[in-house]
Design a protein around this motif. Structure first.
Motif, short mmCIF file in Angstrom:
data_model
loop_
_atom_site.label_atom_id
_atom_site.label_comp_id
_atom_site.label_asym_id
_atom_site.label_seq_id
_atom_site.Cartn_x
_atom_site.Cartn_y
_atom_site.Cartn_z
N THR A 1 0.84 -1.20 0.00
CA THR A 1 0.00 0.00 0.00
C THR A 1 0.88 1.25 0.00
N TYR A 2 0.57 2.12 -0.94
CA TYR A 2 1.24 3.42 -0.99
C TYR A 2 0.34 4.43 -0.28
N THR B 1 2.09 4.25 -10.42
CA THR B 1 2.90 3.40 -9.53
C THR B 1 3.34 2.17 -10.32
N HIS C 1 0.20 0.53 -12.21
CA HIS C 1 -1.03 1.36 -12.25
C HIS C 1 -0.64 2.69 -12.88
N LEU D 1 -2.55 7.10 -12.91
CA LEU D 1 -3.41 7.27 -11.74
C LEU D 1 -3.89 8.72 -11.73
N VAL E 1 -3.88 10.41 -7.22
CA VAL E 1 -4.37 9.76 -6.01
C VAL E 1 -3.36 9.90 -4.88
N THR F 1 -3.50 7.44 -2.37
CA THR F 1 -3.24 6.07 -1.92
C THR F 1 -3.35 5.14 -3.12
N ASP F 2 -2.64 4.04 -3.02
CA ASP F 2 -2.74 3.02 -4.06
C ASP F 2 -2.35 1.69 -3.41
N SER F 3 -2.90 0.62 -3.92
CA SER F 3 -2.66 -0.66 -3.25
C SER F 3 -2.61 -1.80 -4.27
N TYR F 4 -1.76 -2.76 -3.97
CA TYR F 4 -1.66 -3.97 -4.78
C TYR F 4 -1.78 -5.17 -3.85
N ALA G 1 6.97 5.10 -7.64
CA ALA G 1 5.80 5.94 -7.90
C ALA G 1 6.25 7.23 -8.58
#
Lengths: 171, 362
Positions: free
Chosen positions: B290-291, B302, B330, B333, B336, B338-341, B356
């Motif tokens: 998670t970013y 990211t 991703h 984007l 954003v 937040t970003d999550s994998y 990122a």
């Protein structure tokens, strides 16, 4: 007042309250956006115009047989009385009392009697007269009249001048 | 009965609430109106002030040439060397008879009859122009510049000329236009031309206003960012690559927090900007990465590698650090924070390379 009526009234007030809150939020957002993103600068200009004012004044004449006067606005009226053949003169002065330089656009001699020759000396069309206080803000000229046949009673004619601002002269 | 009283009390409270709201709205409106009357609100917050100040102003008929760095002489011909008729004394410049372009000579009459002066207010938000002893066909120009602070990009959104006397004066602008960008830390130059028309009356006073509206945006900087853990990070430069960045590992099952550094050239965090953090929650088979951006930063892309090798490999099987070749991407984007994998099918110790593209306001 019945219970259901009071409930309806309460709901109405709630709706008005919600609407007010929404308006308030919109207003705040508008204000914040305005503050953050736009601005205005300005240039305030004032233009004051000058003016043209030319005064034509009669000068000395060569004898009692000839007189001159000024009729508005810039017309010299020359009158001969009991003038035998000969040459007569009348002086005049043009003074610029305005704030804009002028040029003489036109000199027109009108209603010249038979047996009389008229010439205007010292000033010419296109001549520039500076505004008040700047040399030369006045020029002197002369009307020369040659009477070929006696002007027994009264002969008169007009010399009319027109002026334009210095940069509007048309050749 | 008690219920009836309660309802009455609620209605009374609602009334007071409405009155209070109306009062707040009225005061808000008054405040905004006042702000507008004062030339607009001054923004002193995080968002930089807009591109409002004039930086200089020059009239082309004030009797003296003006030189502005880096443009040189702005108004050639306004040299105090009038050929005739020194109405204005020693500093006499022939009157302009056509609009002047900046730094280019213009036609002039052979007289110095009128004069135009211009000056800025102390707050540099207003310019005053005074045209004196004007006459038909007199045609002065006023040059000016608008600037942006270093931290903002600006745009001229509108130019409004308020000329109540169009028969007597023609007022126009040149060199600036709506939509024109104002560069960050730079300025744009413009000109206002005033033409006195034949219908202008003598001994008259005419006024005009030129309003310029600007819109600004804080300057945005974007940079590449990598996750870094002081105990697990290996710099790309130390394993034979020429680009900076880190691979982090080996990581056994557990929860890890990484710093996300942007612009840390040479893997030197003192040169970089700490823009957020990356967390890795690895249970032995699945890793949730998670970013999370810190305030004022956002992401436009990211790229992630999670695997048993220290680095991902390209199509030829060689190690690579190029984010475009990471297996999880991703991009783009939408700004954003937040970003999550969630990466499944893992086993053993893993390495994480989290990249990122991060942006922030200057």
């Amino acid at each position: 007042m019945g219970l259901s009526e009071m409930r309806r009234k309460r709901n109405r007030f709630s709706r008005v309250g919600m609407l007010s809150i929404a308006l308030l939020l919109a207003l705040c957002i508008t204000g914040v956006g305005y503050a953050a993103w736009t601005d205005e600068v300005s240039m305030e200009g004032t233009a004051k115009s000058g003016y043209i004012e030319v005064v034509l004044s009669p000068g000395a004449c060569s004898g009692p047989q000839i007189t001159c006067s000024v009729s508005a606005p810039h017309t010299l009226v020359v009158t001969l009385m009991d003038a035998p053949p000969g040459t007569y003169t009348c002086g005049f002065t043009i003074t610029n009392t305005g704030t804009i330089p002028v040029k003489i656009q036109n000199i027109a001699v009108s209603v010249v009697p038979a047996g009389v020759e008229v010439s205007v000396l010292g000033v010419t069309e296109g001549m520039q007269i500076e505004q008040a206080g700047v040399y030369p803000d006045s020029v002197e000229g002369m009307v020369r009249v040659i009477v070929l046949e006696s002007c027994i009673v009264s002969c008169s004619f007009e010399v009319a001048f027109s002026f334009v601002q210095y940069n509007m002269y048309i050749e | 009965m008690a219920r009836l009283k309660g309802l009455k009390r609620q209605i009374r409270m609602s009334r007071w609430l409405i009155i209070a709201l109306v009062a707040v709205m009225v005061f808000s409106s008054v405040g905004i109106t006042y702000a507008k009357m004062q030339g607009g609100p001054k923004n002193k917050g995080a968002v930089p002030c807009c591109c409002d100040p004039f930086t200089w102003v020059v009239s082309n008929d004030d009797g003296a040439q003006d030189s502005i760095n880096p443009y040189g002489i702005i108004d050639p011909g306004d040299d105090g060397g009038g050929t005739d008729y020194d109405r204005w004394g020693a500093q006499s410049s022939d009157d302009p008879s056509e609009p002047q372009s900046m730094s280019v000579e213009c036609d002039r009459y052979d007289k110095d009859v009128a004069r135009t002066t211009a000056w800025m207010a102390e707050d540099e938000r207003e310019i005053t122009v005074l045209v004196d002893n004007a006459y038909p066909s007199y045609y002065p120009t006023v040059f000016f510049a608008l600037a942006c602070p270093d931290s903002a990009l600006g745009t001229i959104t509108d130019i409004v000329i308020d000329n109540p006397y169009p028969d007597a004066l023609t007022v126009s602008t040149s060199e600036i236009y709506p939509g024109q960008p104002i560069p960050q830390g730079g300025e744009v130059t413009g000109a206002v031309h005033v033409h006195v028309e034949q219908a202008a009356a003598q001994n008259a006073v005419y006024t005009f206003t030129v309003s310029i509206t600007t819109e600004c945006q804080p300057a945005v900087t974007c940079g590449t960012a990598y996750a870094y853990h002081v105990d697990y990070a290996t710099c790309f430069l130390d394993i034979g690559f020429t680009k900076w960045g880190w691979t982090n590992g080996p990581l056994g099952p557990g929860f890890y927090e990484f710093q996300l550094w942007a612009g840390a050239a040479d893997c030197d965090t003192s040169k970089g900007r700490l823009v957020g953090q990356v967390t890795v929650e690895y249970n032995g088979s699945t890793a949730v990465v998670t970013y999370q951006m810190y305030e004022g930063n956002w992401m436009t892309a990211t790229h992630l590698y999670v695997g048993n090798n220290r680095l991902p490999r390209d199509k030829k099987g060689n190690e690579t650090v190029s984010p475009g070749q990471y297996p999880y991407v991703h991009d783009p984007l939408n700004n954003v924070t937040t970003d999550s994998y969630t990466v499944t099918g893992l086993s053993g110790n893993i390495y994480v390379v989290a990249h990122a593209v991060v942006c922030w306001f200057e």
